[in-house]
Design a protein around this motif. Structure first.
Motif, short mmCIF file in Angstrom:
data_model
loop_
_atom_site.label_atom_id
_atom_site.label_comp_id
_atom_site.label_asym_id
_atom_site.label_seq_id
_atom_site.Cartn_x
_atom_site.Cartn_y
_atom_site.Cartn_z
N MET A 1 81.62 47.77 53.15
CA MET A 1 82.11 48.50 51.97
C MET A 1 82.08 47.57 50.76
N PRO A 2 80.91 47.22 50.28
CA PRO A 2 80.79 46.16 49.28
C PRO A 2 81.38 46.47 47.91
N VAL A 3 81.56 47.73 47.57
CA VAL A 3 82.08 48.06 46.23
C VAL A 3 83.47 48.67 46.30
N ASP A 4 84.14 48.52 47.42
CA ASP A 4 85.50 49.04 47.54
C ASP A 4 86.49 48.04 46.96
N PRO A 5 87.30 48.44 45.97
CA PRO A 5 88.19 47.48 45.33
C PRO A 5 89.26 46.93 46.27
N VAL A 6 89.78 47.77 47.17
CA VAL A 6 90.84 47.33 48.08
C VAL A 6 90.31 46.27 49.04
N VAL A 7 89.13 46.53 49.61
CA VAL A 7 88.54 45.57 50.56
C VAL A 7 88.27 44.24 49.87
N ASN A 8 87.73 44.28 48.66
CA ASN A 8 87.45 43.03 47.94
C ASN A 8 88.73 42.30 47.57
N ASP A 9 89.77 43.04 47.23
CA ASP A 9 91.07 42.42 46.94
C ASP A 9 91.62 41.75 48.19
N HIS A 10 91.53 42.43 49.32
CA HIS A 10 92.00 41.85 50.59
C HIS A 10 91.21 40.60 50.94
N LEU A 11 89.90 40.65 50.74
CA LEU A 11 89.08 39.48 51.05
C LEU A 11 89.50 38.30 50.17
N GLY A 12 89.84 38.56 48.91
CA GLY A 12 90.32 37.50 48.05
C GLY A 12 91.60 36.88 48.59
N ASP A 13 92.52 37.72 49.07
CA ASP A 13 93.78 37.20 49.63
C ASP A 13 93.53 36.33 50.84
N VAL A 14 92.61 36.77 51.71
CA VAL A 14 92.33 35.99 52.92
C VAL A 14 91.66 34.67 52.54
N PHE A 15 90.71 34.69 51.59
CA PHE A 15 90.09 33.45 51.13
C PHE A 15 91.17 32.49 50.61
N TRP A 16 92.12 33.02 49.83
CA TRP A 16 93.19 32.17 49.29
C TRP A 16 94.01 31.56 50.42
N ALA A 17 94.29 32.37 51.43
CA ALA A 17 95.14 31.92 52.53
C ALA A 17 94.51 30.79 53.32
N VAL A 18 93.17 30.73 53.34
CA VAL A 18 92.51 29.65 54.10
C VAL A 18 92.09 28.51 53.17
N GLY A 19 92.56 28.54 51.91
CA GLY A 19 92.31 27.43 51.01
C GLY A 19 91.03 27.51 50.23
N ARG A 20 90.34 28.65 50.25
CA ARG A 20 89.07 28.79 49.52
C ARG A 20 89.37 29.56 48.21
N GLU A 21 90.00 28.84 47.28
CA GLU A 21 90.60 29.49 46.12
C GLU A 21 89.54 30.01 45.13
N ARG A 22 88.45 29.27 44.94
CA ARG A 22 87.42 29.74 44.01
C ARG A 22 86.80 31.05 44.51
N GLU A 23 86.57 31.13 45.81
CA GLU A 23 86.01 32.36 46.37
C GLU A 23 87.01 33.51 46.28
N ALA A 24 88.30 33.18 46.42
CA ALA A 24 89.34 34.19 46.28
C ALA A 24 89.31 34.79 44.87
N GLU A 25 89.22 33.91 43.87
CA GLU A 25 89.20 34.39 42.49
C GLU A 25 87.97 35.25 42.21
N PHE A 26 86.85 34.85 42.80
CA PHE A 26 85.62 35.65 42.64
C PHE A 26 85.83 37.05 43.20
N GLN A 27 86.43 37.18 44.38
CA GLN A 27 86.65 38.49 45.00
C GLN A 27 87.65 39.32 44.21
#
Length: 569
Positions: free
Chosen positions: A495-521
């Motif tokens: 679901m590449p253009v779903d805002p909720v999924v992309n927001d969730h992916l950002g949260d998970v990236f942040w949780a594992v320390g990948r902050e730049r990727e989180a901000e991108f998502q």
């Protein structure tokens, strides 16, 4: 069979090649072309008529105007254009189609026989099936039967040819021979499609053999047919009624049945605008054929011509078994044309006419739910559930739908009860497992149970992005961030253009320390939020705040627990 007839019915196209026009009518011509490409047949007919008034001898304009009028089902307006083309010596498949219909509407079968002899042709299988009917209309039944037999020997055409042979015999009054064809006694056995079964049952009833007819229906459709026409026919047979033969009443409606059966075969296989002329021809020659009307309406809906579809649905008589189906279609067409209030009114009127029909309240509930009118939708589902004495497995969707309306109103205890009732009826239903599991995750309740539910849902539908997202999210809520990440990445791929999924992916990236990727998502999530369609599952301001200060600060501001990774244990 279908692969055989497909190349034989590609002759009629709706949009012709570009043609030169004079400057004086180029505006109307180009506007008409654009309207025709958009399947806006009303505007196309209007623009091409204007263009013809300025360039009366332009045969290409005539052809385009003819296309538009046939697509509207207005053969009376197509005839004058056809005569202009005839005078100009111009021909085309659409011209020939209109010519055929005019002969039939004038009951000029003698002239039509001569026209076929002199080269009139529609295309492939239509010629093969129409010509035998024309022979019957011209008073030569035996020639028509022989012609049907010849067509039946062509590869892939046996079923259609023998079906129409039986209908022609029934129309001529020879029910015994029609039965002989349909039973396989005269030409050998052949498989009957649904319309053939209905025709055979009617023939048997005309012969006083209702018991055989009912047995035939049960073998084909089961003891409780889902199709309204089949259910009504079976009920009348079992009641001992002598059922009339309604597939066709004369040669004209028999030819209408040819166009209907061919259009039905092509439906979903060819582009809808290419099938529409055949369906419109069936309507013109057999206006009482409700199945043909429903097919035309469905084609128009696919072409996003919802106002035209509404007009067709409106032609179904109130006393016909398919009236309710037509009203559901009319309500959908009204809703898609942004006339939601009118759609709701149609369904509310149906609840007054059919107060004991569960499907009516279900349809009303679905329409109201799509408009986020949760309280009214709940009331509709309440009425539907009240009509269910002993819930069966197939009733799970009623409880599931009502649960969603309750959850959306913030009334969780009865919502959870309905979700669990739905699971009681269908224990492995992935939509229910996912919705209930995700809701429990969001409420921080029964996370282990929620994980089990969502894992079962993913096992049932591994490529459903919203379910994979739920699995990743429950793992995230459990603090299993590294384990959640691949599932969340997979959900974003699905679901590449779903805002909720992309927001969730950002949260998970942040949780594992990948902050730049989180901000991108998070930026991606914001880009997919439609400001004109509020999404209750994502708060744009919260996403912006995460971009400003980070997820940790946002959680602290909200009084939520901080991000703390845990092991699988």
């Amino acid at each position: 069979m279908f692969k055989t007839i497909l190349p034989l019915v590609l002759g009629i196209g709706i949009v012709g090649a570009a043609v030169p026009v004079f400057a004086k009518n180029s505006g109307s011509y180009l506007a008409g072309r654009h309207a025709l490409v958009q399947h806006d047949y009303e505007k196309a007919a209007d623009y091409f008529t204007r263009a013809l008034s300025l360039d009366a001898r332009n045969t290409d304009l005539m052809e385009q105007a003819l296309n538009a009028q046939v697509s509207l089902g207005r053969f009376d307006r197509a005839y004058p254009v056809k005569r202009r083309m005839e005078s100009a010596g111009h021909t085309s498949p659409m011209f020939q189609l209109v010519r055929l219909v005019e002969y039939i509407e004038n009951d000029d079968f003698e002239g039509l026989v001569e026209a076929f002899d002199n080269g009139l042709t529609i295309v492939g299988i239509l010629d093969d099936l129409v010509e035998p009917w024309v022979a019957v209309g011209n008073g030569n039944l035996n020639a028509g039967m022989e012609a049907f037999d010849q067509v039946s020997r062509q590869s892939g055409l046996r079923e259609l040819a023998l079906y129409h042979k039986s209908v022609a015999l029934a129309v001529s009054g020879d029910m015994a021979r029609a039965d002989a064809v349909l039973s396989g006694e005269e030409n050998g056995a052949f498989p009957l499609f649904a319309q053939g079964v209905l025709a055979h049952a009617q023939v048997l009833s005309q012969l006083g053999r209702n018991e055989e007819a009912a047995e035939l229906m049960v073998r084909a459709f089961g003891p409780s047919p889902g199709a309204p026409v089949a259910a009504d026919l079976l009920a009348r047979l079992q009641n001992g009624d002598r059922v009339a033969f309604t597939v066709a009443s004369d040669v004209r409606t028999g030819i209408a049945e040819v166009f209907y059966t061919v259009a039905q075969l092509l439906y979903g296989e060819l582009q809808s605008h290419r099938v529409l002329p055949y369906a419109r021809t069936a309507n013109a020659l057999g206006p009482s054929n409700v199945s043909g009307l429903l097919l035309t309406a469905a084609l128009l809906e696919q072409l996003q011509q919802f106002d035209l579809a509404t007009e067709v649905y409106d032609q179904v008589p109130r006393d016909h078994p398919s009236f309710l189906e037509a009203e559901f279609g009319r309500a959908d067409a009204l809703r898609f044309s942004n006339r939601v209030d009118a759609a709701v009114e149609v369904l509310q009127q149906l609840t007054e006419t059919y107060p004991d029909r569960v499907e009516v309240y279900r349809a009303l509930g679905e329409t109201l739910s799509r408009e986020d009118q949760w309280a009214d939708a709940q009331a509709a589902y309440d009425a539907a559930v009240a009509l269910v004495d002993e819930p069966r497995a197939q009733d799970w969707s009623l409880y599931y739908a009502r649960a969603i309306t309750l959850e959306r109103q913030g009334n969780w205890p009865p919502a959870e009860a309905d979700f669990r009732k739905a699971l009681e009826l269908q224990p492995n239903q992935p939509q229910v497992l996912n919705y209930l599991g995700y809701s429990l995750v969001e409420k921080r309740r029964n996370l282990d149970e929620a994980l089990d539910m969502i894992q079962r849902a993913v096992a049932a539908e591994p490529d459903a992005g919203y379910i994979v997202d739920s699995l990743a999210w429950v793992l995230y809520r459990l603090g299993r961030y590294e384990e959640a990440l691949p599932h969340m990445i997979r959900a974003a791929e699905l679901m590449p253009v779903d805002p909720v999924v992309n927001d969730h992916l950002g949260d998970v990236f942040w949780a594992v320390g990948r902050e730049r990727e989180a901000e991108f998502q998070w930026h991606r999530a914001l880009s997919f939020i439609d400001p004109d369609k509020p999404n209750p599952d994502i708060d744009a301001d919260r996403v912006r705040r995460k971009l400003d200060v980070g997820l940790d600060v946002v959680l602290e501001e909200e009084g939520a627990e901080p991000l703390v990774p845990t092991s699988n244990d």
